[in-house]
Design an enzyme around this catalytic site. Structure first.
Site, mmCIF file in Angstrom:
data_model
loop_
_atom_site.group_PDB
_atom_site.id
_atom_site.type_symbol
_atom_site.label_atom_id
_atom_site.label_comp_id
_atom_site.label_asym_id
_atom_site.label_seq_id
_atom_site.Cartn_x
_atom_site.Cartn_y
_atom_site.Cartn_z
ATOM 1 C CB THR A 93 -0.945 0.052 1.218
ATOM 2 O OG1 THR A 93 -0.159 -0.138 2.410
ATOM 3 C CG2 THR A 93 -2.023 -1.014 1.137
ATOM 4 C CE1 TYR B 121 -5.000 -1.689 10.432
ATOM 5 C CE2 TYR B 121 -6.837 -0.674 11.584
ATOM 6 C CZ TYR B 121 -5.541 -0.609 11.107
ATOM 7 O OH TYR B 121 -4.790 0.521 11.296
HETATM 8 P P1 NAD Z 1 0.142 2.960 4.735
HETATM 9 O O1 NAD Z 1 -0.563 1.845 4.051
HETATM 10 O O2 NAD Z 1 0.417 4.185 3.972
HETATM 11 O O3 NAD Z 1 1.532 2.434 5.340
HETATM 12 C C1 NAD Z 1 1.773 1.092 5.674
HETATM 13 C C2 NAD Z 1 3.036 0.623 4.969
HETATM 14 O O4 NAD Z 1 3.277 -0.737 5.348
HETATM 15 C C3 NAD Z 1 2.918 0.643 3.444
HETATM 16 O O5 NAD Z 1 4.053 1.272 2.895
HETATM 17 C C4 NAD Z 1 2.884 -0.837 3.063
HETATM 18 O O6 NAD Z 1 3.391 -1.092 1.785
HETATM 19 C C5 NAD Z 1 3.704 -1.440 4.196
HETATM 20 N N1 NAD Z 1 3.437 -2.867 4.434
HETATM 21 C C6 NAD Z 1 2.240 -3.461 4.647
HETATM 22 N N2 NAD Z 1 2.396 -4.783 4.838
HETATM 23 C C7 NAD Z 1 3.729 -5.028 4.763
HETATM 24 C C8 NAD Z 1 4.518 -6.202 4.884
HETATM 25 N N3 NAD Z 1 3.968 -7.392 5.122
HETATM 26 N N4 NAD Z 1 5.874 -6.097 4.758
HETATM 27 C C9 NAD Z 1 6.450 -4.891 4.519
HETATM 28 N N5 NAD Z 1 5.744 -3.740 4.400
HETATM 29 C C10 NAD Z 1 4.402 -3.815 4.518
HETATM 30 O O7 NAD Z 1 -0.733 3.266 6.044
HETATM 31 P P2 NAD Z 1 -0.565 4.376 7.189
HETATM 32 O O8 NAD Z 1 -1.865 5.055 7.334
HETATM 33 O O9 NAD Z 1 0.649 5.182 6.994
HETATM 34 O O10 NAD Z 1 -0.411 3.451 8.463
HETATM 35 C C11 NAD Z 1 0.850 3.190 9.071
HETATM 36 C C12 NAD Z 1 0.621 2.429 10.370
HETATM 37 O O11 NAD Z 1 -0.155 3.225 11.269
HETATM 38 C C13 NAD Z 1 -0.163 1.126 10.181
HETATM 39 O O12 NAD Z 1 0.349 0.144 11.051
HETATM 40 C C14 NAD Z 1 -1.570 1.488 10.582
HETATM 41 O O13 NAD Z 1 -2.276 0.375 11.064
HETATM 42 C C15 NAD Z 1 -1.308 2.511 11.677
HETATM 43 N N6 NAD Z 1 -2.461 3.423 11.835
HETATM 44 C C16 NAD Z 1 -2.686 4.414 10.919
HETATM 45 C C17 NAD Z 1 -3.793 5.232 11.098
HETATM 46 C C18 NAD Z 1 -4.093 6.370 10.151
HETATM 47 O O14 NAD Z 1 -5.110 7.044 10.361
HETATM 48 N N7 NAD Z 1 -3.288 6.635 9.147
HETATM 49 C C19 NAD Z 1 -4.654 5.039 12.181
HETATM 50 C C20 NAD Z 1 -4.388 4.006 13.056
HETATM 51 C C21 NAD Z 1 -3.272 3.213 12.887
#
Ligand code: NAD
Length: 324
Positions: A45, A159
């Site tokens: 993603t 999730y």
């Molecule tokens: P995002 O999808 O932009 O970032 C997640 C990253 O993880 C991506 O670059 C994706 O390619 C990488 N990834 C996923 N699975 C992987 C794997 N198996 N191996 C290696 N890389 C992998 O999402 P985000 O919004 O930046 O979220 C980042 C973190 O923060 C996540 O853990 C998410 O659950 C947490 N989070 C985000 C929010 C929000 O509002 N943005 C809210 C709560 C929690």
């Protein structure tokens, strides 16, 4: 409580998901501090573009790998880490249907691999958890002591339950193996580098408003969220990293607004003629969301500073440049 900076020049930090939206901003701040950062990502993603500006920086390494398969054999990964930030996970509700098994794996086996590594390295381990751990909350605002209301077999469960498993694993390694751990429960965060098509409300509404298309609000639009600009979140995560606090600690803002209000604000900030329309709401979508930030304030001195209108303006500006 004032938290002194603990990680800086000479420290090696592993950031999983480092090419994602939130993690790439975190990587920027760690590099600015002088840390050596290894970002590990499989780009499911995320995007290389988010860290393209760092590729010539000697203190930055990008490693392409799926962390659910374990830590890859790469020279930058082989060396000891001082801190491991497990940020990898798809996080958009549309991904819950598209990538259910991938989400379960990165929130379970990947977490265990990284905790093992943190134990071996004597590294601080920080887990990116989520307000989704509270499910559709019966307590409002949500304090960290609330255990949540999660449907364990619903569409969102991959999730919510993966993150809850990750939290349990993190606490187990802390108690049984003495790992220095921290858990941050992140509330809805937005800002530059979100994917316009990632399915989350803010990028969707902005893209629709810019194209003059109808804004598709789910349900009645009366459900609420508290939205946090990414710079505020990153500051909170770094305060937690530097502290000795284990958490879980909520991080976000207390600016609670309804989805309808959010859609109308975005239409107005984009100077758009789009109409707000209402579409079917997905199952188990939480009715309300607002963090209680008492612990973050008292333990970390955390205070969000960016008002929603300002943060949305900066995000719209970014989307304008990106979408042309
Ligand atoms: P995002 O999808 O932009 O970032 C997640 C990253 O993880 C991506 O670059 C994706 O390619 C990488 N990834 C996923 N699975 C992987 C794997 N198996 N191996 C290696 N890389 C992998 O999402 P985000 O919004 O930046 O979220 C980042 C973190 O923060 C996540 O853990 C998410 O659950 C947490 N989070 C985000 C929010 C929000 O509002 N943005 C809210 C709560 C929690």
């Amino acid at each position: 409580m004032k938290v002194e900076q603990r990680f800086g020049p000479g420290h090696r930090i592993l950031v999983t998901g480092g090419a994602g939206f939130v993690p790439s901003h975190l990587v920027d701040s760690l590099i600015e501090r002088g840390c050596t950062v290894v970002a590990l990502d499989n780009f499911v993603t995320g995007s290389k573009e988010n860290v393209a500006h760092l590729l010539d920086t000697p203190t930055f390494t990008l490693v392409e790998a799926d962390i659910s398969d374990g830590l890859p054999s790469h020279p930058a990964v082989a060396e000891r880490f001082d801190a491991i930030l497990h940020m990898a996970s798809p996080a958009s509700p549309t991904d819950f249907e598209k990538l259910p098994v991938e989400i379960l794996r990165v929130g379970s086996v990947a977490t265990l691999h990284l905790l093992e590594r943190a134990a071996a390295d004597g590294a601080r381990f920080l887990l990116a958890s989520t307000s989704e751990a509270y499910g559709d909350p019966k307590e409002h605002p949500q304090r960290e002591t609330y255990w949540g209301n999660v449907n364990p077999i619903g569409i969102r469960s991959v999730y919510d339950e993966a993150k809850r498993f990750s939290e349990a694993a993190t606490m187990a390694y802390r108690r049984s193996r003495g790992v220095d751990t921290a858990i941050v429960r992140i509330f809805n965060t937005y800002g530059p580098r979100m994917r316009p098509d990632d399915g989350r409300a803010i990028p969707t509404f902005i893209s629709q408003a810019m194209r003059g298309e109808p804004i598709t609000v789910h349900g009645t639009g009366n459900q609420t969220r508290s939205i946090c600009y990414v710079a505020d979140l990153v500051r909170g995560i770094l305060l937690l990293l530097d502290s000795t606090e284990s958490g879980p600690v909520n991080c976000g803002t207390e600016h609670e607004m309804s989805m309808r209000e959010l859609a109308e604000t975005i239409v107005s900030l984009c100077d758009s003629r789009s109409q707000v329309t209402f579409v079917t709401r997905s199952a188990d979508d939480p009715e309300m969301r607002r963090p209680d930030l008492t612990l973050a304030r008292e333990a970390l001195g955390y205070e969000p500073t960016v008002a929603p209108e300002e943060g949305l303006r900066r995000t719209i500006e970014h989307f304008r440049k990106r979408l042309g």
